[in-house]
Structures are given as structure tokens and as C-alpha cells.
Scaffold this active site. Sequence first.
Site, mmCIF file in Angstrom:
data_model
loop_
_atom_site.group_PDB
_atom_site.id
_atom_site.type_symbol
_atom_site.label_atom_id
_atom_site.label_comp_id
_atom_site.label_asym_id
_atom_site.label_seq_id
_atom_site.Cartn_x
_atom_site.Cartn_y
_atom_site.Cartn_z
ATOM 1 N N LYS A 117 1.329 -1.057 -0.282
ATOM 2 C CA LYS A 117 -0.258 0.024 0.233
ATOM 3 C C LYS A 117 0.499 1.616 0.174
ATOM 4 O O LYS A 117 1.466 0.919 0.834
ATOM 5 C CB LYS A 117 -0.521 -0.162 0.975
ATOM 6 C CG LYS A 117 -1.717 -0.878 1.153
ATOM 7 C CD LYS A 117 -2.749 -0.842 0.369
ATOM 8 C CE LYS A 117 -4.473 -1.898 0.330
ATOM 9 N NZ LYS A 117 -5.200 -1.558 -1.086
ATOM 10 N N LYS A 150 -13.977 -7.077 -7.986
ATOM 11 C CA LYS A 150 -14.175 -6.819 -6.135
ATOM 12 C C LYS A 150 -15.566 -7.729 -6.268
ATOM 13 O O LYS A 150 -16.864 -6.780 -6.910
ATOM 14 C CB LYS A 150 -13.642 -5.626 -5.581
ATOM 15 C CG LYS A 150 -12.635 -5.602 -5.099
ATOM 16 C CD LYS A 150 -12.265 -4.455 -4.344
ATOM 17 C CE LYS A 150 -10.551 -4.444 -4.637
ATOM 18 N NZ LYS A 150 -10.407 -3.040 -3.872
#
Length: 331
Positions: A154, A250
Amino acid sequence: MTSSRSPRFAARIERWPIAGAFTISRGSKTEAVTVIAEISQGGHTGRGECVPYPRYGETPEATLAALRAAQRALRGRPGREGLQRVLPAGAARNALDCALLDLEAKTRGQRAWELLGRAEPRACTTAFTISLGTPEAMAAATAKAANRPLLKIKLGGEGDAERIAAVRKEAPESELIVDANEAWTAADLEHNLAACAAVGVTLVEQPLPAGQDEALARIRRPVAVCADESVHDRASLEGLRERYDAINIKLDKAGGVSEALAMADAAQALGFEIMVGCMVGTSLSMAPAMLLTPQARFVDLDGPLLLAKDREHGLRYEGSTVYPPEPALWG
């Protein structure tokens, strides 16, 4: 026992503590808040879990209300084919779609992939996420996970070149994908992509804000770039062809496994590579997403690994290898 003619609906909010904290460019959290949909009929109960995402204006309470409204609309005829008319793409539709598919599989005594005519999912390697932090903190977290074959890093904007260099030093053998979560700008895009290329990053996920990603079509991309926030369902695919090389599917964005599978087929036909991703949730969120893994170049289904505790009958993880769900969990 519930009458086969009268399905019983239930929905609730659950909270699952995260082991430590999960931090991305938009903030940090210490628990996963999920919403569960259950449909019982003929002695069987189908379950689905979703993770409402504030980035798209979703809250657990609003998702719960949407589920209850949809359940009333579907009462007496609970079929997946009607969901598209009752709910828009998003977390609520995902939970209900997965619950209906789970119920159908249990009622028919088949696995979900058999019902859908899809390839049987196999054990596969999932990414393991390193949260956003200082280069030193991310290096320390990476050192503990350096034996994992695929790491998802991240990033958060300023200082990302230093972060990725520090991570690579601690994990020289791991394949790296990075996720900027819309934190880069057109001004630093090429610099950051070059920094990723210099340390052998395989994929950069959503570097620019959705709707402000035109610069990706104007530059030479030294690393493959994946759309996440810029892509939701099939309707959003065609406009991304010049800007992205891959898409992250997703279930919470697509609105369920039904749309996600159709989206994967359409994306492959357009030449996109596929990542199957997740929000931070339990194995009940991950299990339906396993149906997409036969088509995926990248699998990022590590949500339960970030929790302090997973639910009963959760997916089996051996290091970074994740196995398909058992019927006691889903499908």
C-alpha cells in the site's frame, strides 16, 4: 423447518477486529465491519457477506436497510435473476447474490461452480498486504513476510519511491504489486512508475483518482497498471482500454459473483489481465470470489489473514496458498 414456499430472510451487521491496524492512503481502521445476508428455505440456509465501502458512499447501516428493502421486494420469489432490477451494483447486492447462490447450491446438492458451469477453483497463491506507513515501518513489516511469494504494498503519495525501495530491500525474491489507492498525481506519475520499474514491481494498482486518470493514456507505462476504483462492472470496461492493462474485480463493487464472472469474461475478451480482489472481511466474503481465480493473473484474497480471528469453517490458508471453500462455509 422453513416452508419451501416461504423463504425467510435475515440480515445483520458484524464486527471483526483486525490484527493491529490496516492503513491505506485514505485512512486506517482496526476492525472490519461486514453485513451478512441469510436466506432460509426448505431446511437450507444460504449466506453472503459484504463489506460496505465509504469510498462509494456506503455505510453498514444503509447497506442493512437496502438489504431489508430488497428482501421485501423479492419475498416469495428469491432468485438471482431479479436482483439486477431490485438493487444497484454494490455491497448490498453482493451479499444477497452470494446468499442466493449458496442457497441454490445447498438445495440442489451441487457446488456453486457446477451450477454456474464454471471451472472448479483450485488452491492458488494470494497476495499478502503490507499496510501504508513510513519506509522504516513498511520495511519492518515486509521483513516478517519476506517468505511470501506475492506481496501487495500500500502506497500513499509523497515518499512512495522510498517506501517501495525499502520494501524491495527486505523482500528481494517476492513478486511485488503496489496499490496507490488514487494517491498519485499526473505530476508525479512517471517518477513513481519509474521507481516501481527500477525495483521490479509487476503491477501498479489505481495510481490516479478515478475520473482523473487520462494521463495514463498519454505516457509510456514501464509497469502494467491495474484499474480498481476506476472500474466497477461491465459497463465501465470499454472506456479503460487505453489507460489500463488489468482490472481488479471485487464482488462488493460489481454487486455479486454473478456480475463479477460476467465482467471477467468481458474483460478477457477486451484483452485485460484480471486481478480478483477483496475488502477486509472474513472467509465468507472471500469464498465466492474464489470462483474467479481460474481466470485471474493476480489473486488478492488475504482479508482473513489480516483479522485477529476468522469465522468458523473459514478458508484454509497455508502460508500464502488459499484453498477453495468447503460446503460448510459457502457454495
